[in-house]
Structures are given as structure tokens and as C-alpha cells.
Design a protein around this motif. Sequence first.
Motif, PDB file in Angstrom:
ATOM      1  N   THR A  56     119.098  17.377  73.645  1.00  0.00           N
ATOM      2  CA  THR A  56     118.532  18.718  73.724  1.00  0.00           C
ATOM      3  C   THR A  56     117.298  18.689  74.641  1.00  0.00           C
ATOM      4  O   THR A  56     117.108  17.746  75.407  1.00  0.00           O
ATOM      5  CB  THR A  56     118.173  19.254  72.318  1.00  0.00           C
ATOM      6  N   ASP A  58     114.338  17.941  74.041  1.00  0.00           N
ATOM      7  CA  ASP A  58     113.474  16.778  73.818  1.00  0.00           C
ATOM      8  C   ASP A  58     113.704  15.710  74.892  1.00  0.00           C
ATOM      9  O   ASP A  58     112.774  15.214  75.541  1.00  0.00           O
ATOM     10  CB  ASP A  58     113.736  16.142  72.434  1.00  0.00           C
ATOM     11  N   GLY A  93     118.417  24.274  74.319  1.00  0.00           N
ATOM     12  CA  GLY A  93     117.639  24.781  73.183  1.00  0.00           C
ATOM     13  C   GLY A  93     116.148  24.509  73.276  1.00  0.00           C
ATOM     14  O   GLY A  93     115.647  23.568  72.659  1.00  0.00           O
ATOM     15  N   GLY A  95     111.959  25.663  73.026  1.00  0.00           N
ATOM     16  CA  GLY A  95     111.047  26.509  72.268  1.00  0.00           C
ATOM     17  C   GLY A  95     110.586  27.692  73.125  1.00  0.00           C
ATOM     18  O   GLY A  95     110.512  27.580  74.352  1.00  0.00           O
ATOM     19  N   VAL A  96     110.259  28.797  72.462  1.00  0.00           N
ATOM     20  CA  VAL A  96     109.899  30.022  73.205  1.00  0.00           C
ATOM     21  C   VAL A  96     108.638  29.837  74.049  1.00  0.00           C
ATOM     22  O   VAL A  96     108.539  30.352  75.166  1.00  0.00           O
ATOM     23  CB  VAL A  96     109.715  31.241  72.266  1.00  0.00           C
ATOM     24  N   GLY A  97     107.663  29.100  73.521  1.00  0.00           N
ATOM     25  CA  GLY A  97     106.417  28.895  74.268  1.00  0.00           C
ATOM     26  C   GLY A  97     106.666  28.109  75.541  1.00  0.00           C
ATOM     27  O   GLY A  97     106.112  28.427  76.611  1.00  0.00           O
ATOM     28  N   THR A  98     107.497  27.092  75.447  1.00  0.00           N
ATOM     29  CA  THR A  98     107.804  26.270  76.625  1.00  0.00           C
ATOM     30  C   THR A  98     108.564  27.080  77.666  1.00  0.00           C
ATOM     31  O   THR A  98     108.279  26.996  78.867  1.00  0.00           O
ATOM     32  CB  THR A  98     108.586  25.008  76.194  1.00  0.00           C
ATOM     33  N   GLY A 122      97.280  28.657  74.157  1.00  0.00           N
ATOM     34  CA  GLY A 122      98.074  27.436  74.220  1.00  0.00           C
ATOM     35  C   GLY A 122      98.915  27.174  72.982  1.00  0.00           C
ATOM     36  O   GLY A 122      98.553  27.554  71.879  1.00  0.00           O
ATOM     37  N   PHE A 124     100.693  24.844  70.081  1.00  0.00           N
ATOM     38  CA  PHE A 124     100.551  23.583  69.329  1.00  0.00           C
ATOM     39  C   PHE A 124     101.914  23.125  68.823  1.00  0.00           C
ATOM     40  O   PHE A 124     102.019  22.364  67.866  1.00  0.00           O
ATOM     41  CB  PHE A 124      99.531  23.694  68.193  1.00  0.00           C
ATOM     42  N   GLY A 125     102.972  23.616  69.484  1.00  0.00           N
ATOM     43  CA  GLY A 125     104.318  23.139  69.149  1.00  0.00           C
ATOM     44  C   GLY A 125     104.461  21.655  69.494  1.00  0.00           C
ATOM     45  O   GLY A 125     103.618  21.083  70.192  1.00  0.00           O
ATOM     46  N   ASN A 126     105.558  21.046  68.995  1.00  0.00           N
ATOM     47  CA  ASN A 126     105.743  19.607  69.225  1.00  0.00           C
ATOM     48  C   ASN A 126     106.431  19.286  70.549  1.00  0.00           C
ATOM     49  O   ASN A 126     106.787  18.142  70.826  1.00  0.00           O
ATOM     50  CB  ASN A 126     106.501  18.956  68.053  1.00  0.00           C
ATOM     51  N   HIS A 158     101.692  22.906  76.830  1.00  0.00           N
ATOM     52  CA  HIS A 158     101.055  22.945  75.501  1.00  0.00           C
ATOM     53  C   HIS A 158      99.560  22.670  75.646  1.00  0.00           C
ATOM     54  O   HIS A 158      99.111  21.523  75.552  1.00  0.00           O
ATOM     55  CB  HIS A 158     101.688  21.903  74.566  1.00  0.00           C
ATOM     56  N   HIS A 160      97.034  23.961  73.787  1.00  0.00           N
ATOM     57  CA  HIS A 160      96.243  23.971  72.543  1.00  0.00           C
ATOM     58  C   HIS A 160      95.806  22.540  72.215  1.00  0.00           C
ATOM     59  O   HIS A 160      96.585  21.596  72.417  1.00  0.00           O
ATOM     60  CB  HIS A 160      97.103  24.547  71.408  1.00  0.00           C
ATOM     61  N   SER A 234     108.305  22.664  63.591  1.00  0.00           N
ATOM     62  CA  SER A 234     108.231  22.403  65.032  1.00  0.00           C
ATOM     63  C   SER A 234     106.806  22.483  65.597  1.00  0.00           C
ATOM     64  O   SER A 234     106.623  22.540  66.808  1.00  0.00           O
ATOM     65  CB  SER A 234     109.164  23.343  65.802  1.00  0.00           C
ATOM     66  N   ASP A 269     116.050  17.182  65.172  1.00  0.00           N
ATOM     67  CA  ASP A 269     116.269  16.507  66.470  1.00  0.00           C
ATOM     68  C   ASP A 269     114.951  15.942  66.989  1.00  0.00           C
ATOM     69  O   ASP A 269     114.893  14.827  67.515  1.00  0.00           O
ATOM     70  CB  ASP A 269     116.920  17.433  67.510  1.00  0.00           C
TER      71      ASP A 269
HETATM   72  N1  F2R Z   1     113.940  25.502  70.114  1.00  0.00           N
HETATM   73  C1  F2R Z   1     114.404  24.627  69.378  1.00  0.00           C
HETATM   74  N2  F2R Z   1     115.353  24.893  68.427  1.00  0.00           N
HETATM   75  C2  F2R Z   1     115.932  26.172  68.210  1.00  0.00           C
HETATM   76  C3  F2R Z   1     117.109  26.345  69.155  1.00  0.00           C
HETATM   77  C4  F2R Z   1     118.220  25.458  68.817  1.00  0.00           C
HETATM   78  C5  F2R Z   1     119.354  26.260  68.247  1.00  0.00           C
HETATM   79  N3  F2R Z   1     119.776  25.603  67.051  1.00  0.00           N
HETATM   80  C6  F2R Z   1     120.461  26.324  69.261  1.00  0.00           C
HETATM   81  O1  F2R Z   1     121.570  25.918  68.901  1.00  0.00           O
HETATM   82  O2  F2R Z   1     120.263  26.806  70.388  1.00  0.00           O
HETATM   83  N4  F2R Z   1     114.043  23.343  69.445  1.00  0.00           N
HETATM   84  C7  F2R Z   1     113.104  22.854  70.370  1.00  0.00           C
HETATM   85  O3  F2R Z   1     111.881  23.565  70.170  1.00  0.00           O
HETATM   86  C8  F2R Z   1     110.902  22.711  69.543  1.00  0.00           C
HETATM   87  C9  F2R Z   1     109.815  22.433  70.545  1.00  0.00           C
HETATM   88  O4  F2R Z   1     109.171  23.643  70.726  1.00  0.00           O
HETATM   89  P1  F2R Z   1     108.016  23.790  71.799  1.00  0.00           P
HETATM   90  O5  F2R Z   1     108.529  23.347  73.101  1.00  0.00           O
HETATM   91  O6  F2R Z   1     106.794  23.162  71.299  1.00  0.00           O
HETATM   92  O7  F2R Z   1     107.893  25.361  71.798  1.00  0.00           O
HETATM   93  P2  F2R Z   1     106.749  26.366  71.313  1.00  0.00           P
HETATM   94  O8  F2R Z   1     107.397  27.692  71.202  1.00  0.00           O
HETATM   95  O9  F2R Z   1     105.603  26.226  72.250  1.00  0.00           O
HETATM   96  O10 F2R Z   1     106.246  25.854  69.884  1.00  0.00           O
HETATM   97  C10 F2R Z   1     107.113  25.788  68.776  1.00  0.00           C
HETATM   98  C11 F2R Z   1     106.707  26.789  67.698  1.00  0.00           C
HETATM   99  O11 F2R Z   1     105.433  26.462  67.156  1.00  0.00           O
HETATM  100  C12 F2R Z   1     104.747  27.678  66.784  1.00  0.00           C
HETATM  101  N5  F2R Z   1     103.471  27.751  67.569  1.00  0.00           N
HETATM  102  C13 F2R Z   1     103.084  26.905  68.543  1.00  0.00           C
HETATM  103  N6  F2R Z   1     101.879  27.253  69.018  1.00  0.00           N
HETATM  104  C14 F2R Z   1     101.480  28.343  68.339  1.00  0.00           C
HETATM  105  C15 F2R Z   1     100.314  29.156  68.373  1.00  0.00           C
HETATM  106  N7  F2R Z   1      99.274  28.896  69.206  1.00  0.00           N
HETATM  107  N8  F2R Z   1     100.229  30.197  67.527  1.00  0.00           N
HETATM  108  C16 F2R Z   1     101.258  30.454  66.667  1.00  0.00           C
HETATM  109  N9  F2R Z   1     102.406  29.718  66.578  1.00  0.00           N
HETATM  110  C17 F2R Z   1     102.508  28.671  67.400  1.00  0.00           C
HETATM  111  C18 F2R Z   1     105.671  28.821  67.131  1.00  0.00           C
HETATM  112  O12 F2R Z   1     106.432  29.155  66.009  1.00  0.00           O
HETATM  113  C19 F2R Z   1     106.535  28.205  68.211  1.00  0.00           C
HETATM  114  O13 F2R Z   1     107.783  28.834  68.429  1.00  0.00           O
HETATM  115  C20 F2R Z   1     111.605  21.445  69.193  1.00  0.00           C
HETATM  116  O14 F2R Z   1     112.119  21.548  67.885  1.00  0.00           O
HETATM  117  C21 F2R Z   1     112.753  21.392  70.173  1.00  0.00           C
HETATM  118  O15 F2R Z   1     113.826  20.668  69.664  1.00  0.00           O
END
Ligand code: F2R
Length: 319
Positions: A56, A58, A93, A95-98, A122, A124-126, A158, A160, A234, A269
Motif C-alpha cells: 500500500t 506505506d 490507499g 491518507g487524506v492529509g498526504t 500539519g 500528525f498522521g503516521n 507531515h 506537525h 493512524s 498495514d
Molecule cells: N488511508 C489509509 N487507509 C484507508 C484506505 C484503505 C482502504 N481500506 C482502501 O481499501 O482503500 N491508510 C494509509 O493512511 C495512513 C497514513 O495516513 P497519513 O499519510 O498520515 O495521512 P493523514 O491524513 O495526514 O493522517 C492520518 C489521520 O490522522 C488524523 N490527523 C492527522 N493530523 C491531524 C491533525 N493535525 N488534526 C486532526 N487530525 C489529524 C486524521 O484523522 C488523518 O486522516 C496509514 O494507515 C496508511 O496505511
Amino acid sequence: MNPEKLKDKFIGCMLGTHVGDALGMPVEGYDCKTIEVKYGELREMLDARMGVGTYTDDTEMMIGIAESLVECKGFNGRDMADRFVKLHDPERGYGVGTVRALSLIKEGIDWNLAGERVFGGGSFGNGSSMRIAPIGAFYYDNPDDLRKIACESSNITHAHIFGKEGAALQAFAVAEAINSDPSEELDKQSFISDLIKFVSVDGKLYKAKLKHIKELLKCGPDKAEVINRLGNDSSAPNSVLTAIYSFISHIHDFEDSVSYAVSLGGDTDTIGAMTGAISGAYHGKSGIPQRWLDVLENGERGRDYIEMLADKLYELKIN
Ligand code: F2R
Ligand code: MG
Ligand code: MG
């Protein structure tokens, strides 16, 4: 360190990411109980999404980091950001932020400014921790450079402080695993103490959770307790420590550590990928079960390509 062993560890942390990602991908978002009821101990790769053994976001982003380090002979943020954009396959797949950060970069926003615009300050997702294995390997002998480059690479998507601190800590765990000899008994408490010392003053949450790991190691907790104290979602603070615990609590066996990580449910994952990176850095490719390596996708940028990239990264490091 014996050069062949070091090379095996470089390859191990990158293929370990792919293996953990592929094992956890089919159950991403399932809770711990559901996985147990449906699959028992998940020790075989399941068919889902793009097929058995597929990776994926990752692993796709880890490939972007490794390609960039190899081609630029070290960190180049502009190049790394462009590679993330070029490699981005929505089917994997993300993350929305990325996705948002990559769109901004595509629109022409500077590579080190886009990340700050995500979630107003910014993410703080993984997402920046899950892809970090090549940086942990390349800077395994220099914690200051490792921290600086891990944070700069995180900043692309990322920005944050928790996102950057998670990426730095995960990279340092990979580096410490490379520096440890699996043929000797590892002092688990002092391994975690070294990670605590590494965390910056901004990373109090990480320090607190590393202290939880020290306690958990003493009591052999059930899975619910581990999820409750370390998390399995996440965000970086609720997954990086979970991966570190999965590794250290199952240190003698790569398969046990990754299977355990996935069994915790949630972001399977990614927790699998990060555990695989640390455990692969410790045991090397030779510690990864052959039956798992055999089923990994192996197209244009698949298993053999990842091994070749790790090999090139190793050659760049030692020359
Ligand atoms: N996106 C996915 N999985 C869902 C799609 C798979 C589905 N099953 C399919 O079949 O298609 N997985 C991947 O996303 C995660 C890595 O996410 P990343 O890149 O860090 O994205 P993001 O959106 O920046 O952060 C993740 C969530 O964390 C919360 N968050 C982060 N910062 C925040 C802030 N400042 N304030 C509030 N919330 C914050 C949000 O909920 C983000 O969406 C991994 O699991 C990868 O495998
Ligand atoms: Mg993923
Ligand atoms: Mg995930």
C-alpha cells in the motif's frame, strides 16, 4: 560490523516494511477481536485489494525515499517530494492529509511549505513514520543526522511536531536495531531507555508512552491493555510506539513480531510495516520467512526492486 550482515540488515528493514504492509493490508481497520475470530493468528498473506502480497502507500512512499537517497546520494527534499508525487497511486490507499500535501506540491507550492497547510498546522498522521526505514538505515551510525533528515523528510507531508517526532523515533528504532546483534541477548529495558533519551523535549507524549512500554515488558499484558496504553490508530503517537512494542516483546522472531503487530487491529498495514522495518533491521532479510518473501508482489517496483534499492543504499553508505 560484518559487511554482509550490515547489507542483510539494510535489505531486511526495507523488505520488512513490504512484508508487514502486505500482511496487514487485508485487515486494515478491523478491530483486534474481529481479526482473532475471523483468522485466529494471522500468519499467511490474504488476498485483498490488489492481490496477495501487494503493498500500500506505506511501501510505495518508502520506495520514494530510497530512490531519492540513492539518486541524490543523500537527502534532497525537492527530489523526494517530486518522487512522492510521481509514485502516488491512489489505488494503494493514501491518507487524506498526504493526498492534500501531494496535490499542493503538484500545484507548485514549495516542497517544504505544503506540509504545514495540511490540517492547519500539519499532520500528525503516521504517514511519515511508516515510510522512514531507508533513512533509519542510511543514517544508522549518526543519530544527529538521522533526526535532522527524518524531520525534513516528514515535513514534506507531515509538518506537525508529533508527525516529525514519530518519524525520527521510528527511524532511530530502525537504526538501533541495525546496531544490535541478534546473536546476543538484547537488554530490552536499556534499548527503550536509549529511545527515551533520543526523544526531543517536544516529544513528551512519546517519552511517556516509551515509559509505558518499559512497564508492559515487565507484566506481559493482554492485547486490550497494549491497545489501551499505546494505541492502534493512524496517528503517529498511537502507532509508532505500538510497533516498537510489537518488535521488542517478540524480539526473537521476525514472524512473531509482525504477526502480533497485525493482530492488534486498527491500522494493521502500517503498524505491521513499522514493526517489519525494525524487526527486519534487527534480524536482516535472512530472518524473514521465505514463504512471505515468495508471495510479495514483484512487478516493476516490487520485491526484487526493493532489494536492489536497499543494496544500492548500502553500497552508497559504505563507499
Ligand atoms: N488511508 C489509509 N487507509 C484507508 C484506505 C484503505 C482502504 N481500506 C482502501 O481499501 O482503500 N491508510 C494509509 O493512511 C495512513 C497514513 O495516513 P497519513 O499519510 O498520515 O495521512 P493523514 O491524513 O495526514 O493522517 C492520518 C489521520 O490522522 C488524523 N490527523 C492527522 N493530523 C491531524 C491533525 N493535525 N488534526 C486532526 N487530525 C489529524 C486524521 O484523522 C488523518 O486522516 C496509514 O494507515 C496508511 O496505511
Ligand atoms: Mg497503507
Ligand atoms: Mg495503514
